[in-house]
Design an enzyme around this catalytic site. Structure first.
Site, PDB file in Angstrom:
ATOM      1  N   ASN A  84     -58.980 -39.557  26.034  1.00  0.00           N
ATOM      2  CA  ASN A  84     -58.426 -38.823  27.166  1.00  0.00           C
ATOM      3  C   ASN A  84     -57.080 -39.442  27.502  1.00  0.00           C
ATOM      4  OD1 ASN A  84     -58.005 -37.626  29.871  1.00  0.00           O
ATOM      5  ND2 ASN A  84     -60.165 -37.058  29.720  1.00  0.00           N
ATOM      6  N   HIS A  97     -69.926 -22.889  26.484  1.00  0.00           N
ATOM      7  CA  HIS A  97     -69.467 -22.057  27.611  1.00  0.00           C
ATOM      8  C   HIS A  97     -69.039 -20.662  27.161  1.00  0.00           C
ATOM      9  CE1 HIS A  97     -68.587 -25.717  30.488  1.00  0.00           C
ATOM     10  NE2 HIS A  97     -69.869 -25.494  30.316  1.00  0.00           N
ATOM     11  N   ASP A 107     -61.640 -20.964  23.850  1.00  0.00           N
ATOM     12  CA  ASP A 107     -60.623 -20.537  22.875  1.00  0.00           C
ATOM     13  C   ASP A 107     -61.192 -20.627  21.454  1.00  0.00           C
ATOM     14  OD1 ASP A 107     -60.043 -23.151  21.618  1.00  0.00           O
ATOM     15  OD2 ASP A 107     -59.132 -23.708  23.528  1.00  0.00           O
ATOM     16  N   ASN A 114     -64.772 -25.329  25.444  1.00  0.00           N
ATOM     17  CA  ASN A 114     -63.635 -24.410  25.407  1.00  0.00           C
ATOM     18  C   ASN A 114     -64.059 -23.027  24.946  1.00  0.00           C
ATOM     19  OD1 ASN A 114     -62.243 -26.646  26.137  1.00  0.00           O
ATOM     20  ND2 ASN A 114     -61.294 -26.997  24.144  1.00  0.00           N
TER      21      ASN A 114
HETATM   22  P1  OAD Z   1     -60.438 -30.163  32.778  1.00  0.00           P
HETATM   23  O1  OAD Z   1     -59.197 -29.395  33.059  1.00  0.00           O
HETATM   24  O2  OAD Z   1     -61.365 -30.411  33.906  1.00  0.00           O
HETATM   25  O3  OAD Z   1     -60.072 -31.575  32.155  1.00  0.00           O
HETATM   26  C1  OAD Z   1     -59.153 -31.714  31.115  1.00  0.00           C
HETATM   27  C2  OAD Z   1     -59.117 -33.167  30.706  1.00  0.00           C
HETATM   28  O4  OAD Z   1     -58.289 -33.285  29.558  1.00  0.00           O
HETATM   29  C3  OAD Z   1     -58.560 -34.112  31.769  1.00  0.00           C
HETATM   30  O5  OAD Z   1     -59.435 -35.228  31.893  1.00  0.00           O
HETATM   31  C4  OAD Z   1     -57.201 -34.536  31.195  1.00  0.00           C
HETATM   32  O6  OAD Z   1     -56.866 -35.875  31.529  1.00  0.00           O
HETATM   33  C5  OAD Z   1     -57.438 -34.400  29.713  1.00  0.00           C
HETATM   34  N1  OAD Z   1     -56.234 -34.102  28.936  1.00  0.00           N
HETATM   35  C6  OAD Z   1     -55.239 -33.228  29.235  1.00  0.00           C
HETATM   36  N2  OAD Z   1     -54.342 -33.165  28.249  1.00  0.00           N
HETATM   37  C7  OAD Z   1     -54.761 -34.021  27.281  1.00  0.00           C
HETATM   38  C8  OAD Z   1     -54.262 -34.408  26.007  1.00  0.00           C
HETATM   39  N3  OAD Z   1     -53.143 -33.893  25.502  1.00  0.00           N
HETATM   40  N4  OAD Z   1     -54.964 -35.323  25.297  1.00  0.00           N
HETATM   41  C9  OAD Z   1     -56.109 -35.863  25.790  1.00  0.00           C
HETATM   42  N5  OAD Z   1     -56.628 -35.536  26.981  1.00  0.00           N
HETATM   43  C10 OAD Z   1     -55.975 -34.628  27.724  1.00  0.00           C
HETATM   44  O7  OAD Z   1     -61.171 -29.412  31.550  1.00  0.00           O
HETATM   45  P2  OAD Z   1     -62.687 -29.522  31.071  1.00  0.00           P
HETATM   46  O8  OAD Z   1     -63.196 -30.894  31.269  1.00  0.00           O
HETATM   47  O9  OAD Z   1     -62.738 -28.930  29.722  1.00  0.00           O
HETATM   48  O10 OAD Z   1     -65.895 -24.230  32.761  1.00  0.00           O
HETATM   49  O11 OAD Z   1     -63.392 -28.540  32.090  1.00  0.00           O
HETATM   50  C11 OAD Z   1     -64.772 -28.344  31.994  1.00  0.00           C
HETATM   51  C12 OAD Z   1     -65.138 -26.967  32.452  1.00  0.00           C
HETATM   52  O12 OAD Z   1     -64.608 -26.741  33.754  1.00  0.00           O
HETATM   53  C13 OAD Z   1     -64.529 -25.848  31.630  1.00  0.00           C
HETATM   54  O13 OAD Z   1     -65.266 -25.558  30.451  1.00  0.00           O
HETATM   55  C14 OAD Z   1     -64.548 -24.682  32.586  1.00  0.00           C
HETATM   56  C15 OAD Z   1     -64.027 -25.399  33.807  1.00  0.00           C
HETATM   57  O14 OAD Z   1     -64.392 -24.856  35.023  1.00  0.00           O
HETATM   58  C16 OAD Z   1     -66.143 -22.994  33.233  1.00  0.00           C
HETATM   59  O15 OAD Z   1     -65.266 -22.184  33.426  1.00  0.00           O
HETATM   60  C17 OAD Z   1     -67.595 -22.718  33.472  1.00  0.00           C
END
Ligand code: OAD
Length: 237
Positions: free
Chosen positions: A205, A112, A97, A95
């Site tokens: 998750n 990142h 943030d 993240n």
């Molecule tokens: P994603 O948006 O790909 O995935 C978010 C995950 O969080 C999903 O698997 C959801 O099921 C889960 N989720 C959502 N709300 C939740 C909650 N309240 N409690 C538990 N789980 C929850 O985000 P990231 O995996 O962080 O990179 O994405 C990885 C990277 O892709 C980011 O850092 C960014 C993006 O492109 C760059 O910009 C280079």
């Protein structure tokens, strides 16, 4: 002891899901950022070269959202774990943030990058982001105009701190991934790296992720609830 294992070193990887309950959009959920924007038009060096105004606008808007949101119970529970766990807790986040820091974590590895930081391509220094930026902004360090960019890692770029992360993964007893879809590498591969070195692996998750099959345990549910429970268990020993 945690599920019959002695745990001394913990690596925790967080993704956008941990900040979702604070009100920040994830990337790939139904209302996610990459549903509204094409990542190839925003989050690549080529996109920045092609249309810098669009890229500045996107990151300025995301940075301006930060003061409007608060850390949640999952951020706070991880900070408590870092403070109270007798062993080592390494927190690495995808993240950009600042909610882990505002939730009380003193040490956060931002693989990142960070919305609150800018990079100057001319003097190669990173600096706190203090305002909105555009293609005409001057670098407060060297004064050169038009060379500032968001200090975030884009697709096609190497994440930060990979050497330290690799060392931590090779040496941990427990690897926990929270709120990440397991789609973006190298972070998506951390679980396999930790498994190969004998770590217990736990995923938090609200859904099944792309890499759920590599975890010994999946704790399905909202991060605010599941992380708080996990931290209580770890601190209970
Ligand atoms: P994603 O948006 O790909 O995935 C978010 C995950 O969080 C999903 O698997 C959801 O099921 C889960 N989720 C959502 N709300 C939740 C909650 N309240 N409690 C538990 N789980 C929850 O985000 P990231 O995996 O962080 O990179 O994405 C990885 C990277 O892709 C980011 O850092 C960014 C993006 O492109 C760059 O910009 C280079």
């Amino acid at each position: 002891m945690f599920h019959g294992r002695f745990i001394n070193r913990i690596v925790i990887l967080t993704g956008a899901g941990i900040s979702a309950e604070s009100g920040l959009s994830t990337f790939r959920d139904a209302d996610g950022l990459w549903e509204k924007h094409d990542p190839m038009e925003i989050a690549t060096p080529e996109a920045f070269a092609r249309d810098p105004a669009l890229v500045y606008r996107f990151y300025n808007a995301r940075r301006n959202q930060l003061p409007q949101v608060e850390p949640n119970d999952a951020h706070r529970a991880l900070a408590r774990l870092q403070q109270e766990f007798p062993g080592d807790v390494f927190l690495v986040t995808q993240n950009v943030d600042d909610l882990h820091e505002r939730g009380g974590s003193a040490e956060v590895c931002h693989m990142h990058g960070e919305l609150n930081s800018m990079l100057c391509a001319a003097c190669e220094s990173a600096m706190p982001a203090a305002a909105d930026y555009d293609a005409d902004s001057d670098c407060p360090g060297c004064g050169i105009r038009g060379r500032l960019r968001p200090d975030v890692v884009w697709f096609g770029e190497m994440p930060y701190h990979m050497e330290e992360i690799e060392l931590r993964l090779m040496d941990c007893d427990l690897f926990v991934a929270i709120g990440t879809s397991g789609v973006v590498y190298p972070a998506a591969g951390f679980v396999q790296r930790a498994l190969a070195h004998g770590a217990l692996t736990v995923e938090v998750n609200k859904e099944v992720s792309d890499v759920t099959g590599f975890f010994h345990q999946q704790r399905k549910g909202p991060a605010t609830r599941e992380v708080a429970v996990l931290v209580e268990e770890l601190l209970a020993g």
